[in-house]
Design an enzyme around this catalytic site. Sequence first.
Site, PDB file in Angstrom:
ATOM      1  N   HIS A  14      36.166  41.565  44.249  1.00  0.00           N
ATOM      2  CA  HIS A  14      37.091  42.451  43.500  1.00  0.00           C
ATOM      3  C   HIS A  14      37.452  43.639  44.381  1.00  0.00           C
ATOM      4  CE1 HIS A  14      38.454  44.438  39.578  1.00  0.00           C
ATOM      5  NE2 HIS A  14      38.739  45.300  40.542  1.00  0.00           N
ATOM      6  N   HIS A  16      40.739  46.408  45.813  1.00  0.00           N
ATOM      7  CA  HIS A  16      42.105  46.946  45.868  1.00  0.00           C
ATOM      8  C   HIS A  16      42.379  47.410  47.293  1.00  0.00           C
ATOM      9  CE1 HIS A  16      42.339  47.232  41.422  1.00  0.00           C
ATOM     10  NE2 HIS A  16      41.038  47.434  41.535  1.00  0.00           N
ATOM     11  N   LYS A 102      44.649  37.791  36.874  1.00  0.00           N
ATOM     12  CA  LYS A 102      43.971  38.992  36.397  1.00  0.00           C
ATOM     13  C   LYS A 102      44.559  39.473  35.073  1.00  0.00           C
ATOM     14  CE  LYS A 102      41.376  42.635  36.493  1.00  0.00           C
ATOM     15  NZ  LYS A 102      40.831  43.545  37.487  1.00  0.00           N
ATOM     16  N   HIS A 139      39.767  42.661  33.215  1.00  0.00           N
ATOM     17  CA  HIS A 139      39.406  44.070  33.068  1.00  0.00           C
ATOM     18  C   HIS A 139      39.020  44.250  31.598  1.00  0.00           C
ATOM     19  CE1 HIS A 139      39.649  48.455  34.125  1.00  0.00           C
ATOM     20  NE2 HIS A 139      39.575  48.485  32.814  1.00  0.00           N
ATOM     21  N   HIS A 177      33.701  44.018  37.091  1.00  0.00           N
ATOM     22  CA  HIS A 177      33.022  45.321  37.100  1.00  0.00           C
ATOM     23  C   HIS A 177      32.355  45.668  35.764  1.00  0.00           C
ATOM     24  CE1 HIS A 177      36.944  46.326  35.493  1.00  0.00           C
ATOM     25  NE2 HIS A 177      37.521  46.411  36.665  1.00  0.00           N
ATOM     26  N   ASP A 250      35.268  46.721  43.728  1.00  0.00           N
ATOM     27  CA  ASP A 250      36.306  47.511  43.049  1.00  0.00           C
ATOM     28  C   ASP A 250      36.639  48.768  43.857  1.00  0.00           C
ATOM     29  OD1 ASP A 250      38.257  48.129  41.212  1.00  0.00           O
ATOM     30  OD2 ASP A 250      36.868  48.922  39.713  1.00  0.00           O
TER      31      ASP A 250
HETATM   32  C1  NCD Z   1      41.589  50.654  39.953  1.00  0.00           C
HETATM   33  C2  NCD Z   1      42.779  51.087  40.820  1.00  0.00           C
HETATM   34  O1  NCD Z   1      42.822  52.251  41.230  1.00  0.00           O
HETATM   35  O2  NCD Z   1      43.643  50.247  41.112  1.00  0.00           O
HETATM   36  N1  NCD Z   1      40.891  51.827  39.507  1.00  0.00           N
HETATM   37  C3  NCD Z   1      39.602  51.886  39.116  1.00  0.00           C
HETATM   38  O3  NCD Z   1      39.168  52.935  38.660  1.00  0.00           O
HETATM   39  N2  NCD Z   1      38.796  50.854  39.240  1.00  0.00           N
HETATM   40  C4  NCD Z   1      42.059  49.803  38.850  1.00  0.00           C
HETATM   41  C5  NCD Z   1      40.941  49.057  38.145  1.00  0.00           C
HETATM   42  O4  NCD Z   1      40.349  48.144  38.702  1.00  0.00           O
HETATM   43  O5  NCD Z   1      40.656  49.377  36.993  1.00  0.00           O
HETATM   44 ZN    ZN Z   2      39.639  47.100  40.102  1.00  0.00          ZN
END
Ligand code: NCD
Ligand code: ZN
Length: 353
Positions: A14, A16, A102, A139, A177, A250
């Site tokens: 997971h 970003h 997702k 999520h 998460h 995450d």
């Molecule tokens: C994530 C993001 O910034 O894209 N933020 C987070 O707090 N984890 C989005 C997400 O996974 O909820």
């Molecule tokens: Zn995330």
Amino acid sequence: MVNSITIIRPDDWHLHVRDGEQLRAVLPYTAKQFARAIIMPNLKPPVVTTAMALAYHARILAVLPAALKSAFEPLMTLYLTDNTQPEEIFRAKTSGIVQGVKLYPAGATTNSDAGVTDIAKCYATLEAMETHDLPLLVHGEVTDPAIDVFDKEKVFIDRVLVPLVQRFPHLRIVFEHVTTRDAVAFVKEASSFIAATITAHHLLLNRNVLFQGGIRPHYFCLPILKRETHRQALVEAAISGNPKFFLGTDSAPHSQANKENACGCAGIFTAHAAIELYATAFEQVGALEKLEAFASFHGADFYQLPRNNSYITLNREKWTVPEQYEFSGEKLIPLYANTELNWKAVDAPVKMH
Ligand code: NCD
Ligand code: ZN
């Protein structure tokens, strides 16, 4: 005392990495440590089609430093909307690069406005995912403003996840998460089609850090950090050896300006020291020997992908996390900025005993 461990190279289930120059700035941290990562689709605009996922995949490969080109593989996801069609699922499955879809409840987190407003609108698409065996990544928080922010995950289990699992018993679902004892219990008791990722920061921190001496935006993420009893349940799950639980950082970078703001963004950047942070959490409870299965086996097995065959070594070596990293002309504040860590990861060409 163990001073060095060598494990099969881990995967991040997971992650970003954003896009453009931000992508170029953060991707190397992950590619240095992990063989593969599940790339979240919450861009602006979101990655809603296989064609968009293919294009994003190409942009990721294009900014990978040459030295890491053959060492790292991005695994793509689609962003589920009320309008995602069953035919798109077939395209995704046969693309060879999309590994999951997702579900963001609309409004639940960063860039989730285009998310699902009512899961019932997605039943035909979820059925196609069940048929084609394409995992749903969730999520797991309700968006009902009447629900206390610390209860959103538990209420999501009761209102959305339990009925979903009943309706689609053979849909593989990753509860992303997880942050609560309730989520751990749900996953443990569910069928083998249900698994969960756990972040390093939810293993290391409880919600008290959010208000230590003042309000601390760099500890703000979604789902929000929970109380200590929940953190302990996550640690127990992570070190249990149960194959339903695996690593997903995450890591969610936002610029310093967007974090230190009257309406600061949710997300904690951990990619700079991801495996070291997990090692820290596992060592705190004397379970370092459980790290490899959690980080390198369970996720690959659940996603039905081969386990990696290269290695990474973690050495007991003190280093201080930088105060900030460069982020496309802005600053990125990492978790544990200016703080000393006890573990440092390096490549390991072969396993040493
Ligand atoms: C994530 C993001 O910034 O894209 N933020 C987070 O707090 N984890 C989005 C997400 O996974 O909820
Ligand atoms: Zn995330």
